[in-house]
Design a protein around this motif. Sequence first.
Motif, mmCIF file in Angstrom:
data_model
loop_
_atom_site.group_PDB
_atom_site.id
_atom_site.type_symbol
_atom_site.label_atom_id
_atom_site.label_comp_id
_atom_site.label_asym_id
_atom_site.label_seq_id
_atom_site.Cartn_x
_atom_site.Cartn_y
_atom_site.Cartn_z
ATOM 1 N N ALA A 225 81.965 5.006 -44.198
ATOM 2 C CA ALA A 225 81.093 4.544 -45.281
ATOM 3 C C ALA A 225 81.444 5.315 -46.548
ATOM 4 N N VAL A 226 80.918 4.863 -47.660
ATOM 5 C CA VAL A 226 81.245 5.436 -48.961
ATOM 6 C C VAL A 226 80.958 6.934 -49.034
ATOM 7 N N LYS A 227 79.988 7.421 -48.284
ATOM 8 C CA LYS A 227 79.672 8.856 -48.351
ATOM 9 C C LYS A 227 80.853 9.722 -47.890
ATOM 10 N N LEU A 228 81.775 9.143 -47.130
ATOM 11 C CA LEU A 228 82.956 9.891 -46.682
ATOM 12 C C LEU A 228 84.149 9.753 -47.628
ATOM 13 N N ALA A 229 83.979 9.049 -48.741
ATOM 14 C CA ALA A 229 85.103 8.780 -49.647
ATOM 15 C C ALA A 229 85.886 10.030 -50.045
ATOM 16 N N PRO A 230 85.234 11.130 -50.419
ATOM 17 C CA PRO A 230 86.033 12.317 -50.779
ATOM 18 C C PRO A 230 86.918 12.812 -49.627
ATOM 19 N N LYS A 231 86.398 12.779 -48.398
ATOM 20 C CA LYS A 231 87.213 13.197 -47.248
ATOM 21 C C LYS A 231 88.331 12.193 -46.973
ATOM 22 N N VAL A 232 88.029 10.909 -47.135
ATOM 23 C CA VAL A 232 89.035 9.868 -46.914
ATOM 24 C C VAL A 232 90.231 10.089 -47.839
ATOM 25 N N VAL A 233 89.953 10.409 -49.103
ATOM 26 C CA VAL A 233 91.029 10.662 -50.060
ATOM 27 C C VAL A 233 91.793 11.934 -49.683
ATOM 28 N N ILE B 212 98.827 20.388 -41.123
ATOM 29 C CA ILE B 212 97.479 20.873 -40.827
ATOM 30 C C ILE B 212 96.811 20.010 -39.754
ATOM 31 N N ASP B 213 95.792 20.579 -39.134
ATOM 32 C CA ASP B 213 94.920 19.818 -38.246
ATOM 33 C C ASP B 213 93.845 19.212 -39.138
ATOM 34 N N LEU C 293 89.194 19.245 -42.339
ATOM 35 C CA LEU C 293 88.312 18.401 -43.139
ATOM 36 C C LEU C 293 86.938 18.174 -42.503
ATOM 37 N N GLY C 294 86.680 18.841 -41.390
ATOM 38 C CA GLY C 294 85.359 18.787 -40.795
ATOM 39 C C GLY C 294 84.994 17.449 -40.179
ATOM 40 N N LEU C 295 85.936 16.839 -39.493
ATOM 41 C CA LEU C 295 85.664 15.586 -38.788
ATOM 42 C C LEU C 295 85.457 15.879 -37.304
ATOM 43 N N THR C 296 84.576 15.120 -36.679
ATOM 44 C CA THR C 296 84.252 15.328 -35.276
ATOM 45 C C THR C 296 84.943 14.287 -34.399
ATOM 46 N N PRO C 297 85.946 14.698 -33.596
ATOM 47 C CA PRO C 297 86.579 13.748 -32.682
ATOM 48 C C PRO C 297 85.681 13.506 -31.468
ATOM 49 N N LEU C 298 85.570 12.249 -31.082
ATOM 50 C CA LEU C 298 84.821 11.873 -29.879
ATOM 51 C C LEU C 298 85.772 11.188 -28.918
ATOM 52 N N PRO C 299 85.566 11.350 -27.607
ATOM 53 C CA PRO C 299 86.467 10.686 -26.658
ATOM 54 C C PRO C 299 86.299 9.174 -26.698
ATOM 55 N N ALA C 300 87.423 8.487 -26.638
ATOM 56 C CA ALA C 300 87.422 7.031 -26.538
ATOM 57 C C ALA C 300 87.312 6.649 -25.064
ATOM 58 N N GLU C 301 87.015 5.401 -24.794
ATOM 59 C CA GLU C 301 86.860 4.940 -23.418
ATOM 60 C C GLU C 301 88.165 4.423 -22.825
ATOM 61 N N CYS C 302 88.981 3.748 -23.640
ATOM 62 C CA CYS C 302 90.166 3.054 -23.122
ATOM 63 C C CYS C 302 91.490 3.731 -23.461
ATOM 64 N N ILE C 303 91.484 4.632 -24.434
ATOM 65 C CA ILE C 303 92.738 5.219 -24.919
ATOM 66 C C ILE C 303 92.553 6.717 -25.172
ATOM 67 N N ALA C 304 93.655 7.402 -25.477
ATOM 68 C CA ALA C 304 93.603 8.850 -25.706
ATOM 69 C C ALA C 304 93.230 9.226 -27.137
ATOM 70 N N ALA C 305 93.521 8.371 -28.113
ATOM 71 C CA ALA C 305 93.191 8.689 -29.511
ATOM 72 C C ALA C 305 91.674 8.808 -29.663
ATOM 73 N N GLU D 240 81.715 10.645 -37.580
ATOM 74 C CA GLU D 240 81.139 10.422 -38.900
ATOM 75 C C GLU D 240 81.311 8.992 -39.407
ATOM 76 N N CYS D 241 82.162 8.204 -38.769
ATOM 77 C CA CYS D 241 82.390 6.824 -39.198
ATOM 78 C C CYS D 241 81.358 5.898 -38.565
ATOM 79 N N PHE D 242 81.007 4.818 -39.266
ATOM 80 C CA PHE D 242 79.975 3.922 -38.747
ATOM 81 C C PHE D 242 80.504 2.932 -37.721
ATOM 82 N N ALA D 243 81.817 2.782 -37.642
ATOM 83 C CA ALA D 243 82.412 1.924 -36.623
ATOM 84 C C ALA D 243 83.748 2.512 -36.201
ATOM 85 N N ASN D 244 84.093 2.316 -34.933
ATOM 86 C CA ASN D 244 85.366 2.762 -34.379
ATOM 87 C C ASN D 244 85.899 1.669 -33.480
#
Length: 176
Positions: A73-81, A91-92, A97-109, A114-118
């Motif tokens: 969403a737009v609130k993440l625009a500064p991090k997106v840039v 870098i990691d 940049l303070g992003l939280t990785p969550l496990p996916a169900e079907c793949i390793a990525a 913080e995103c509203f859809a994945n």
Amino acid sequence: MKDLPLSDVYQLLEPGPVVLLTTFHNGRANVMTMSWHMMVEFTPPLVACVVSRVDYSFAALRATRECVIAVPAVKLAPKVVKIGNCSGREIDKFETLGLTPLPAECIAAPLIAECFANLECRVVEMRLVNKYDLFVLEVLKAWRDPVQRNPKTIHHRGYGVFVVDGETIRLRSLMP
């Protein structure tokens, strides 16, 4: 009418919101900013996207044939840039940049909390990768954050200029 430089055409036709693409390769997650993508099919959902061979994510996507498309969403625009202005080679990006990785169900990525859809995706077509860096992805699993209601997305207009989603209108459609 006046001549428009051909190098500016993409600014007119950007099809969708700026998204983040995550990969996982050689034990390491990475994320990149991407705006060159489009829907190709509804069922199953197919997305075509360009990931330049100079991007660190290119080798991971080509090798693993899977990724997540995360929609910020737009609130993440500064991090997106910031994500788009640095390289995962150096870098990691998740940590820096303070992003939280969550496990996916079907793949390793990873998904991005913080995103509203994945969208968990697998590459289903690579014939245009060598010539155009164009991958066709099938969405295997889609996630939405129910807390983020009516999120506004950002759309890249080129040279650091973005447009935020505007007013929503509803018109009668005869399509099923």
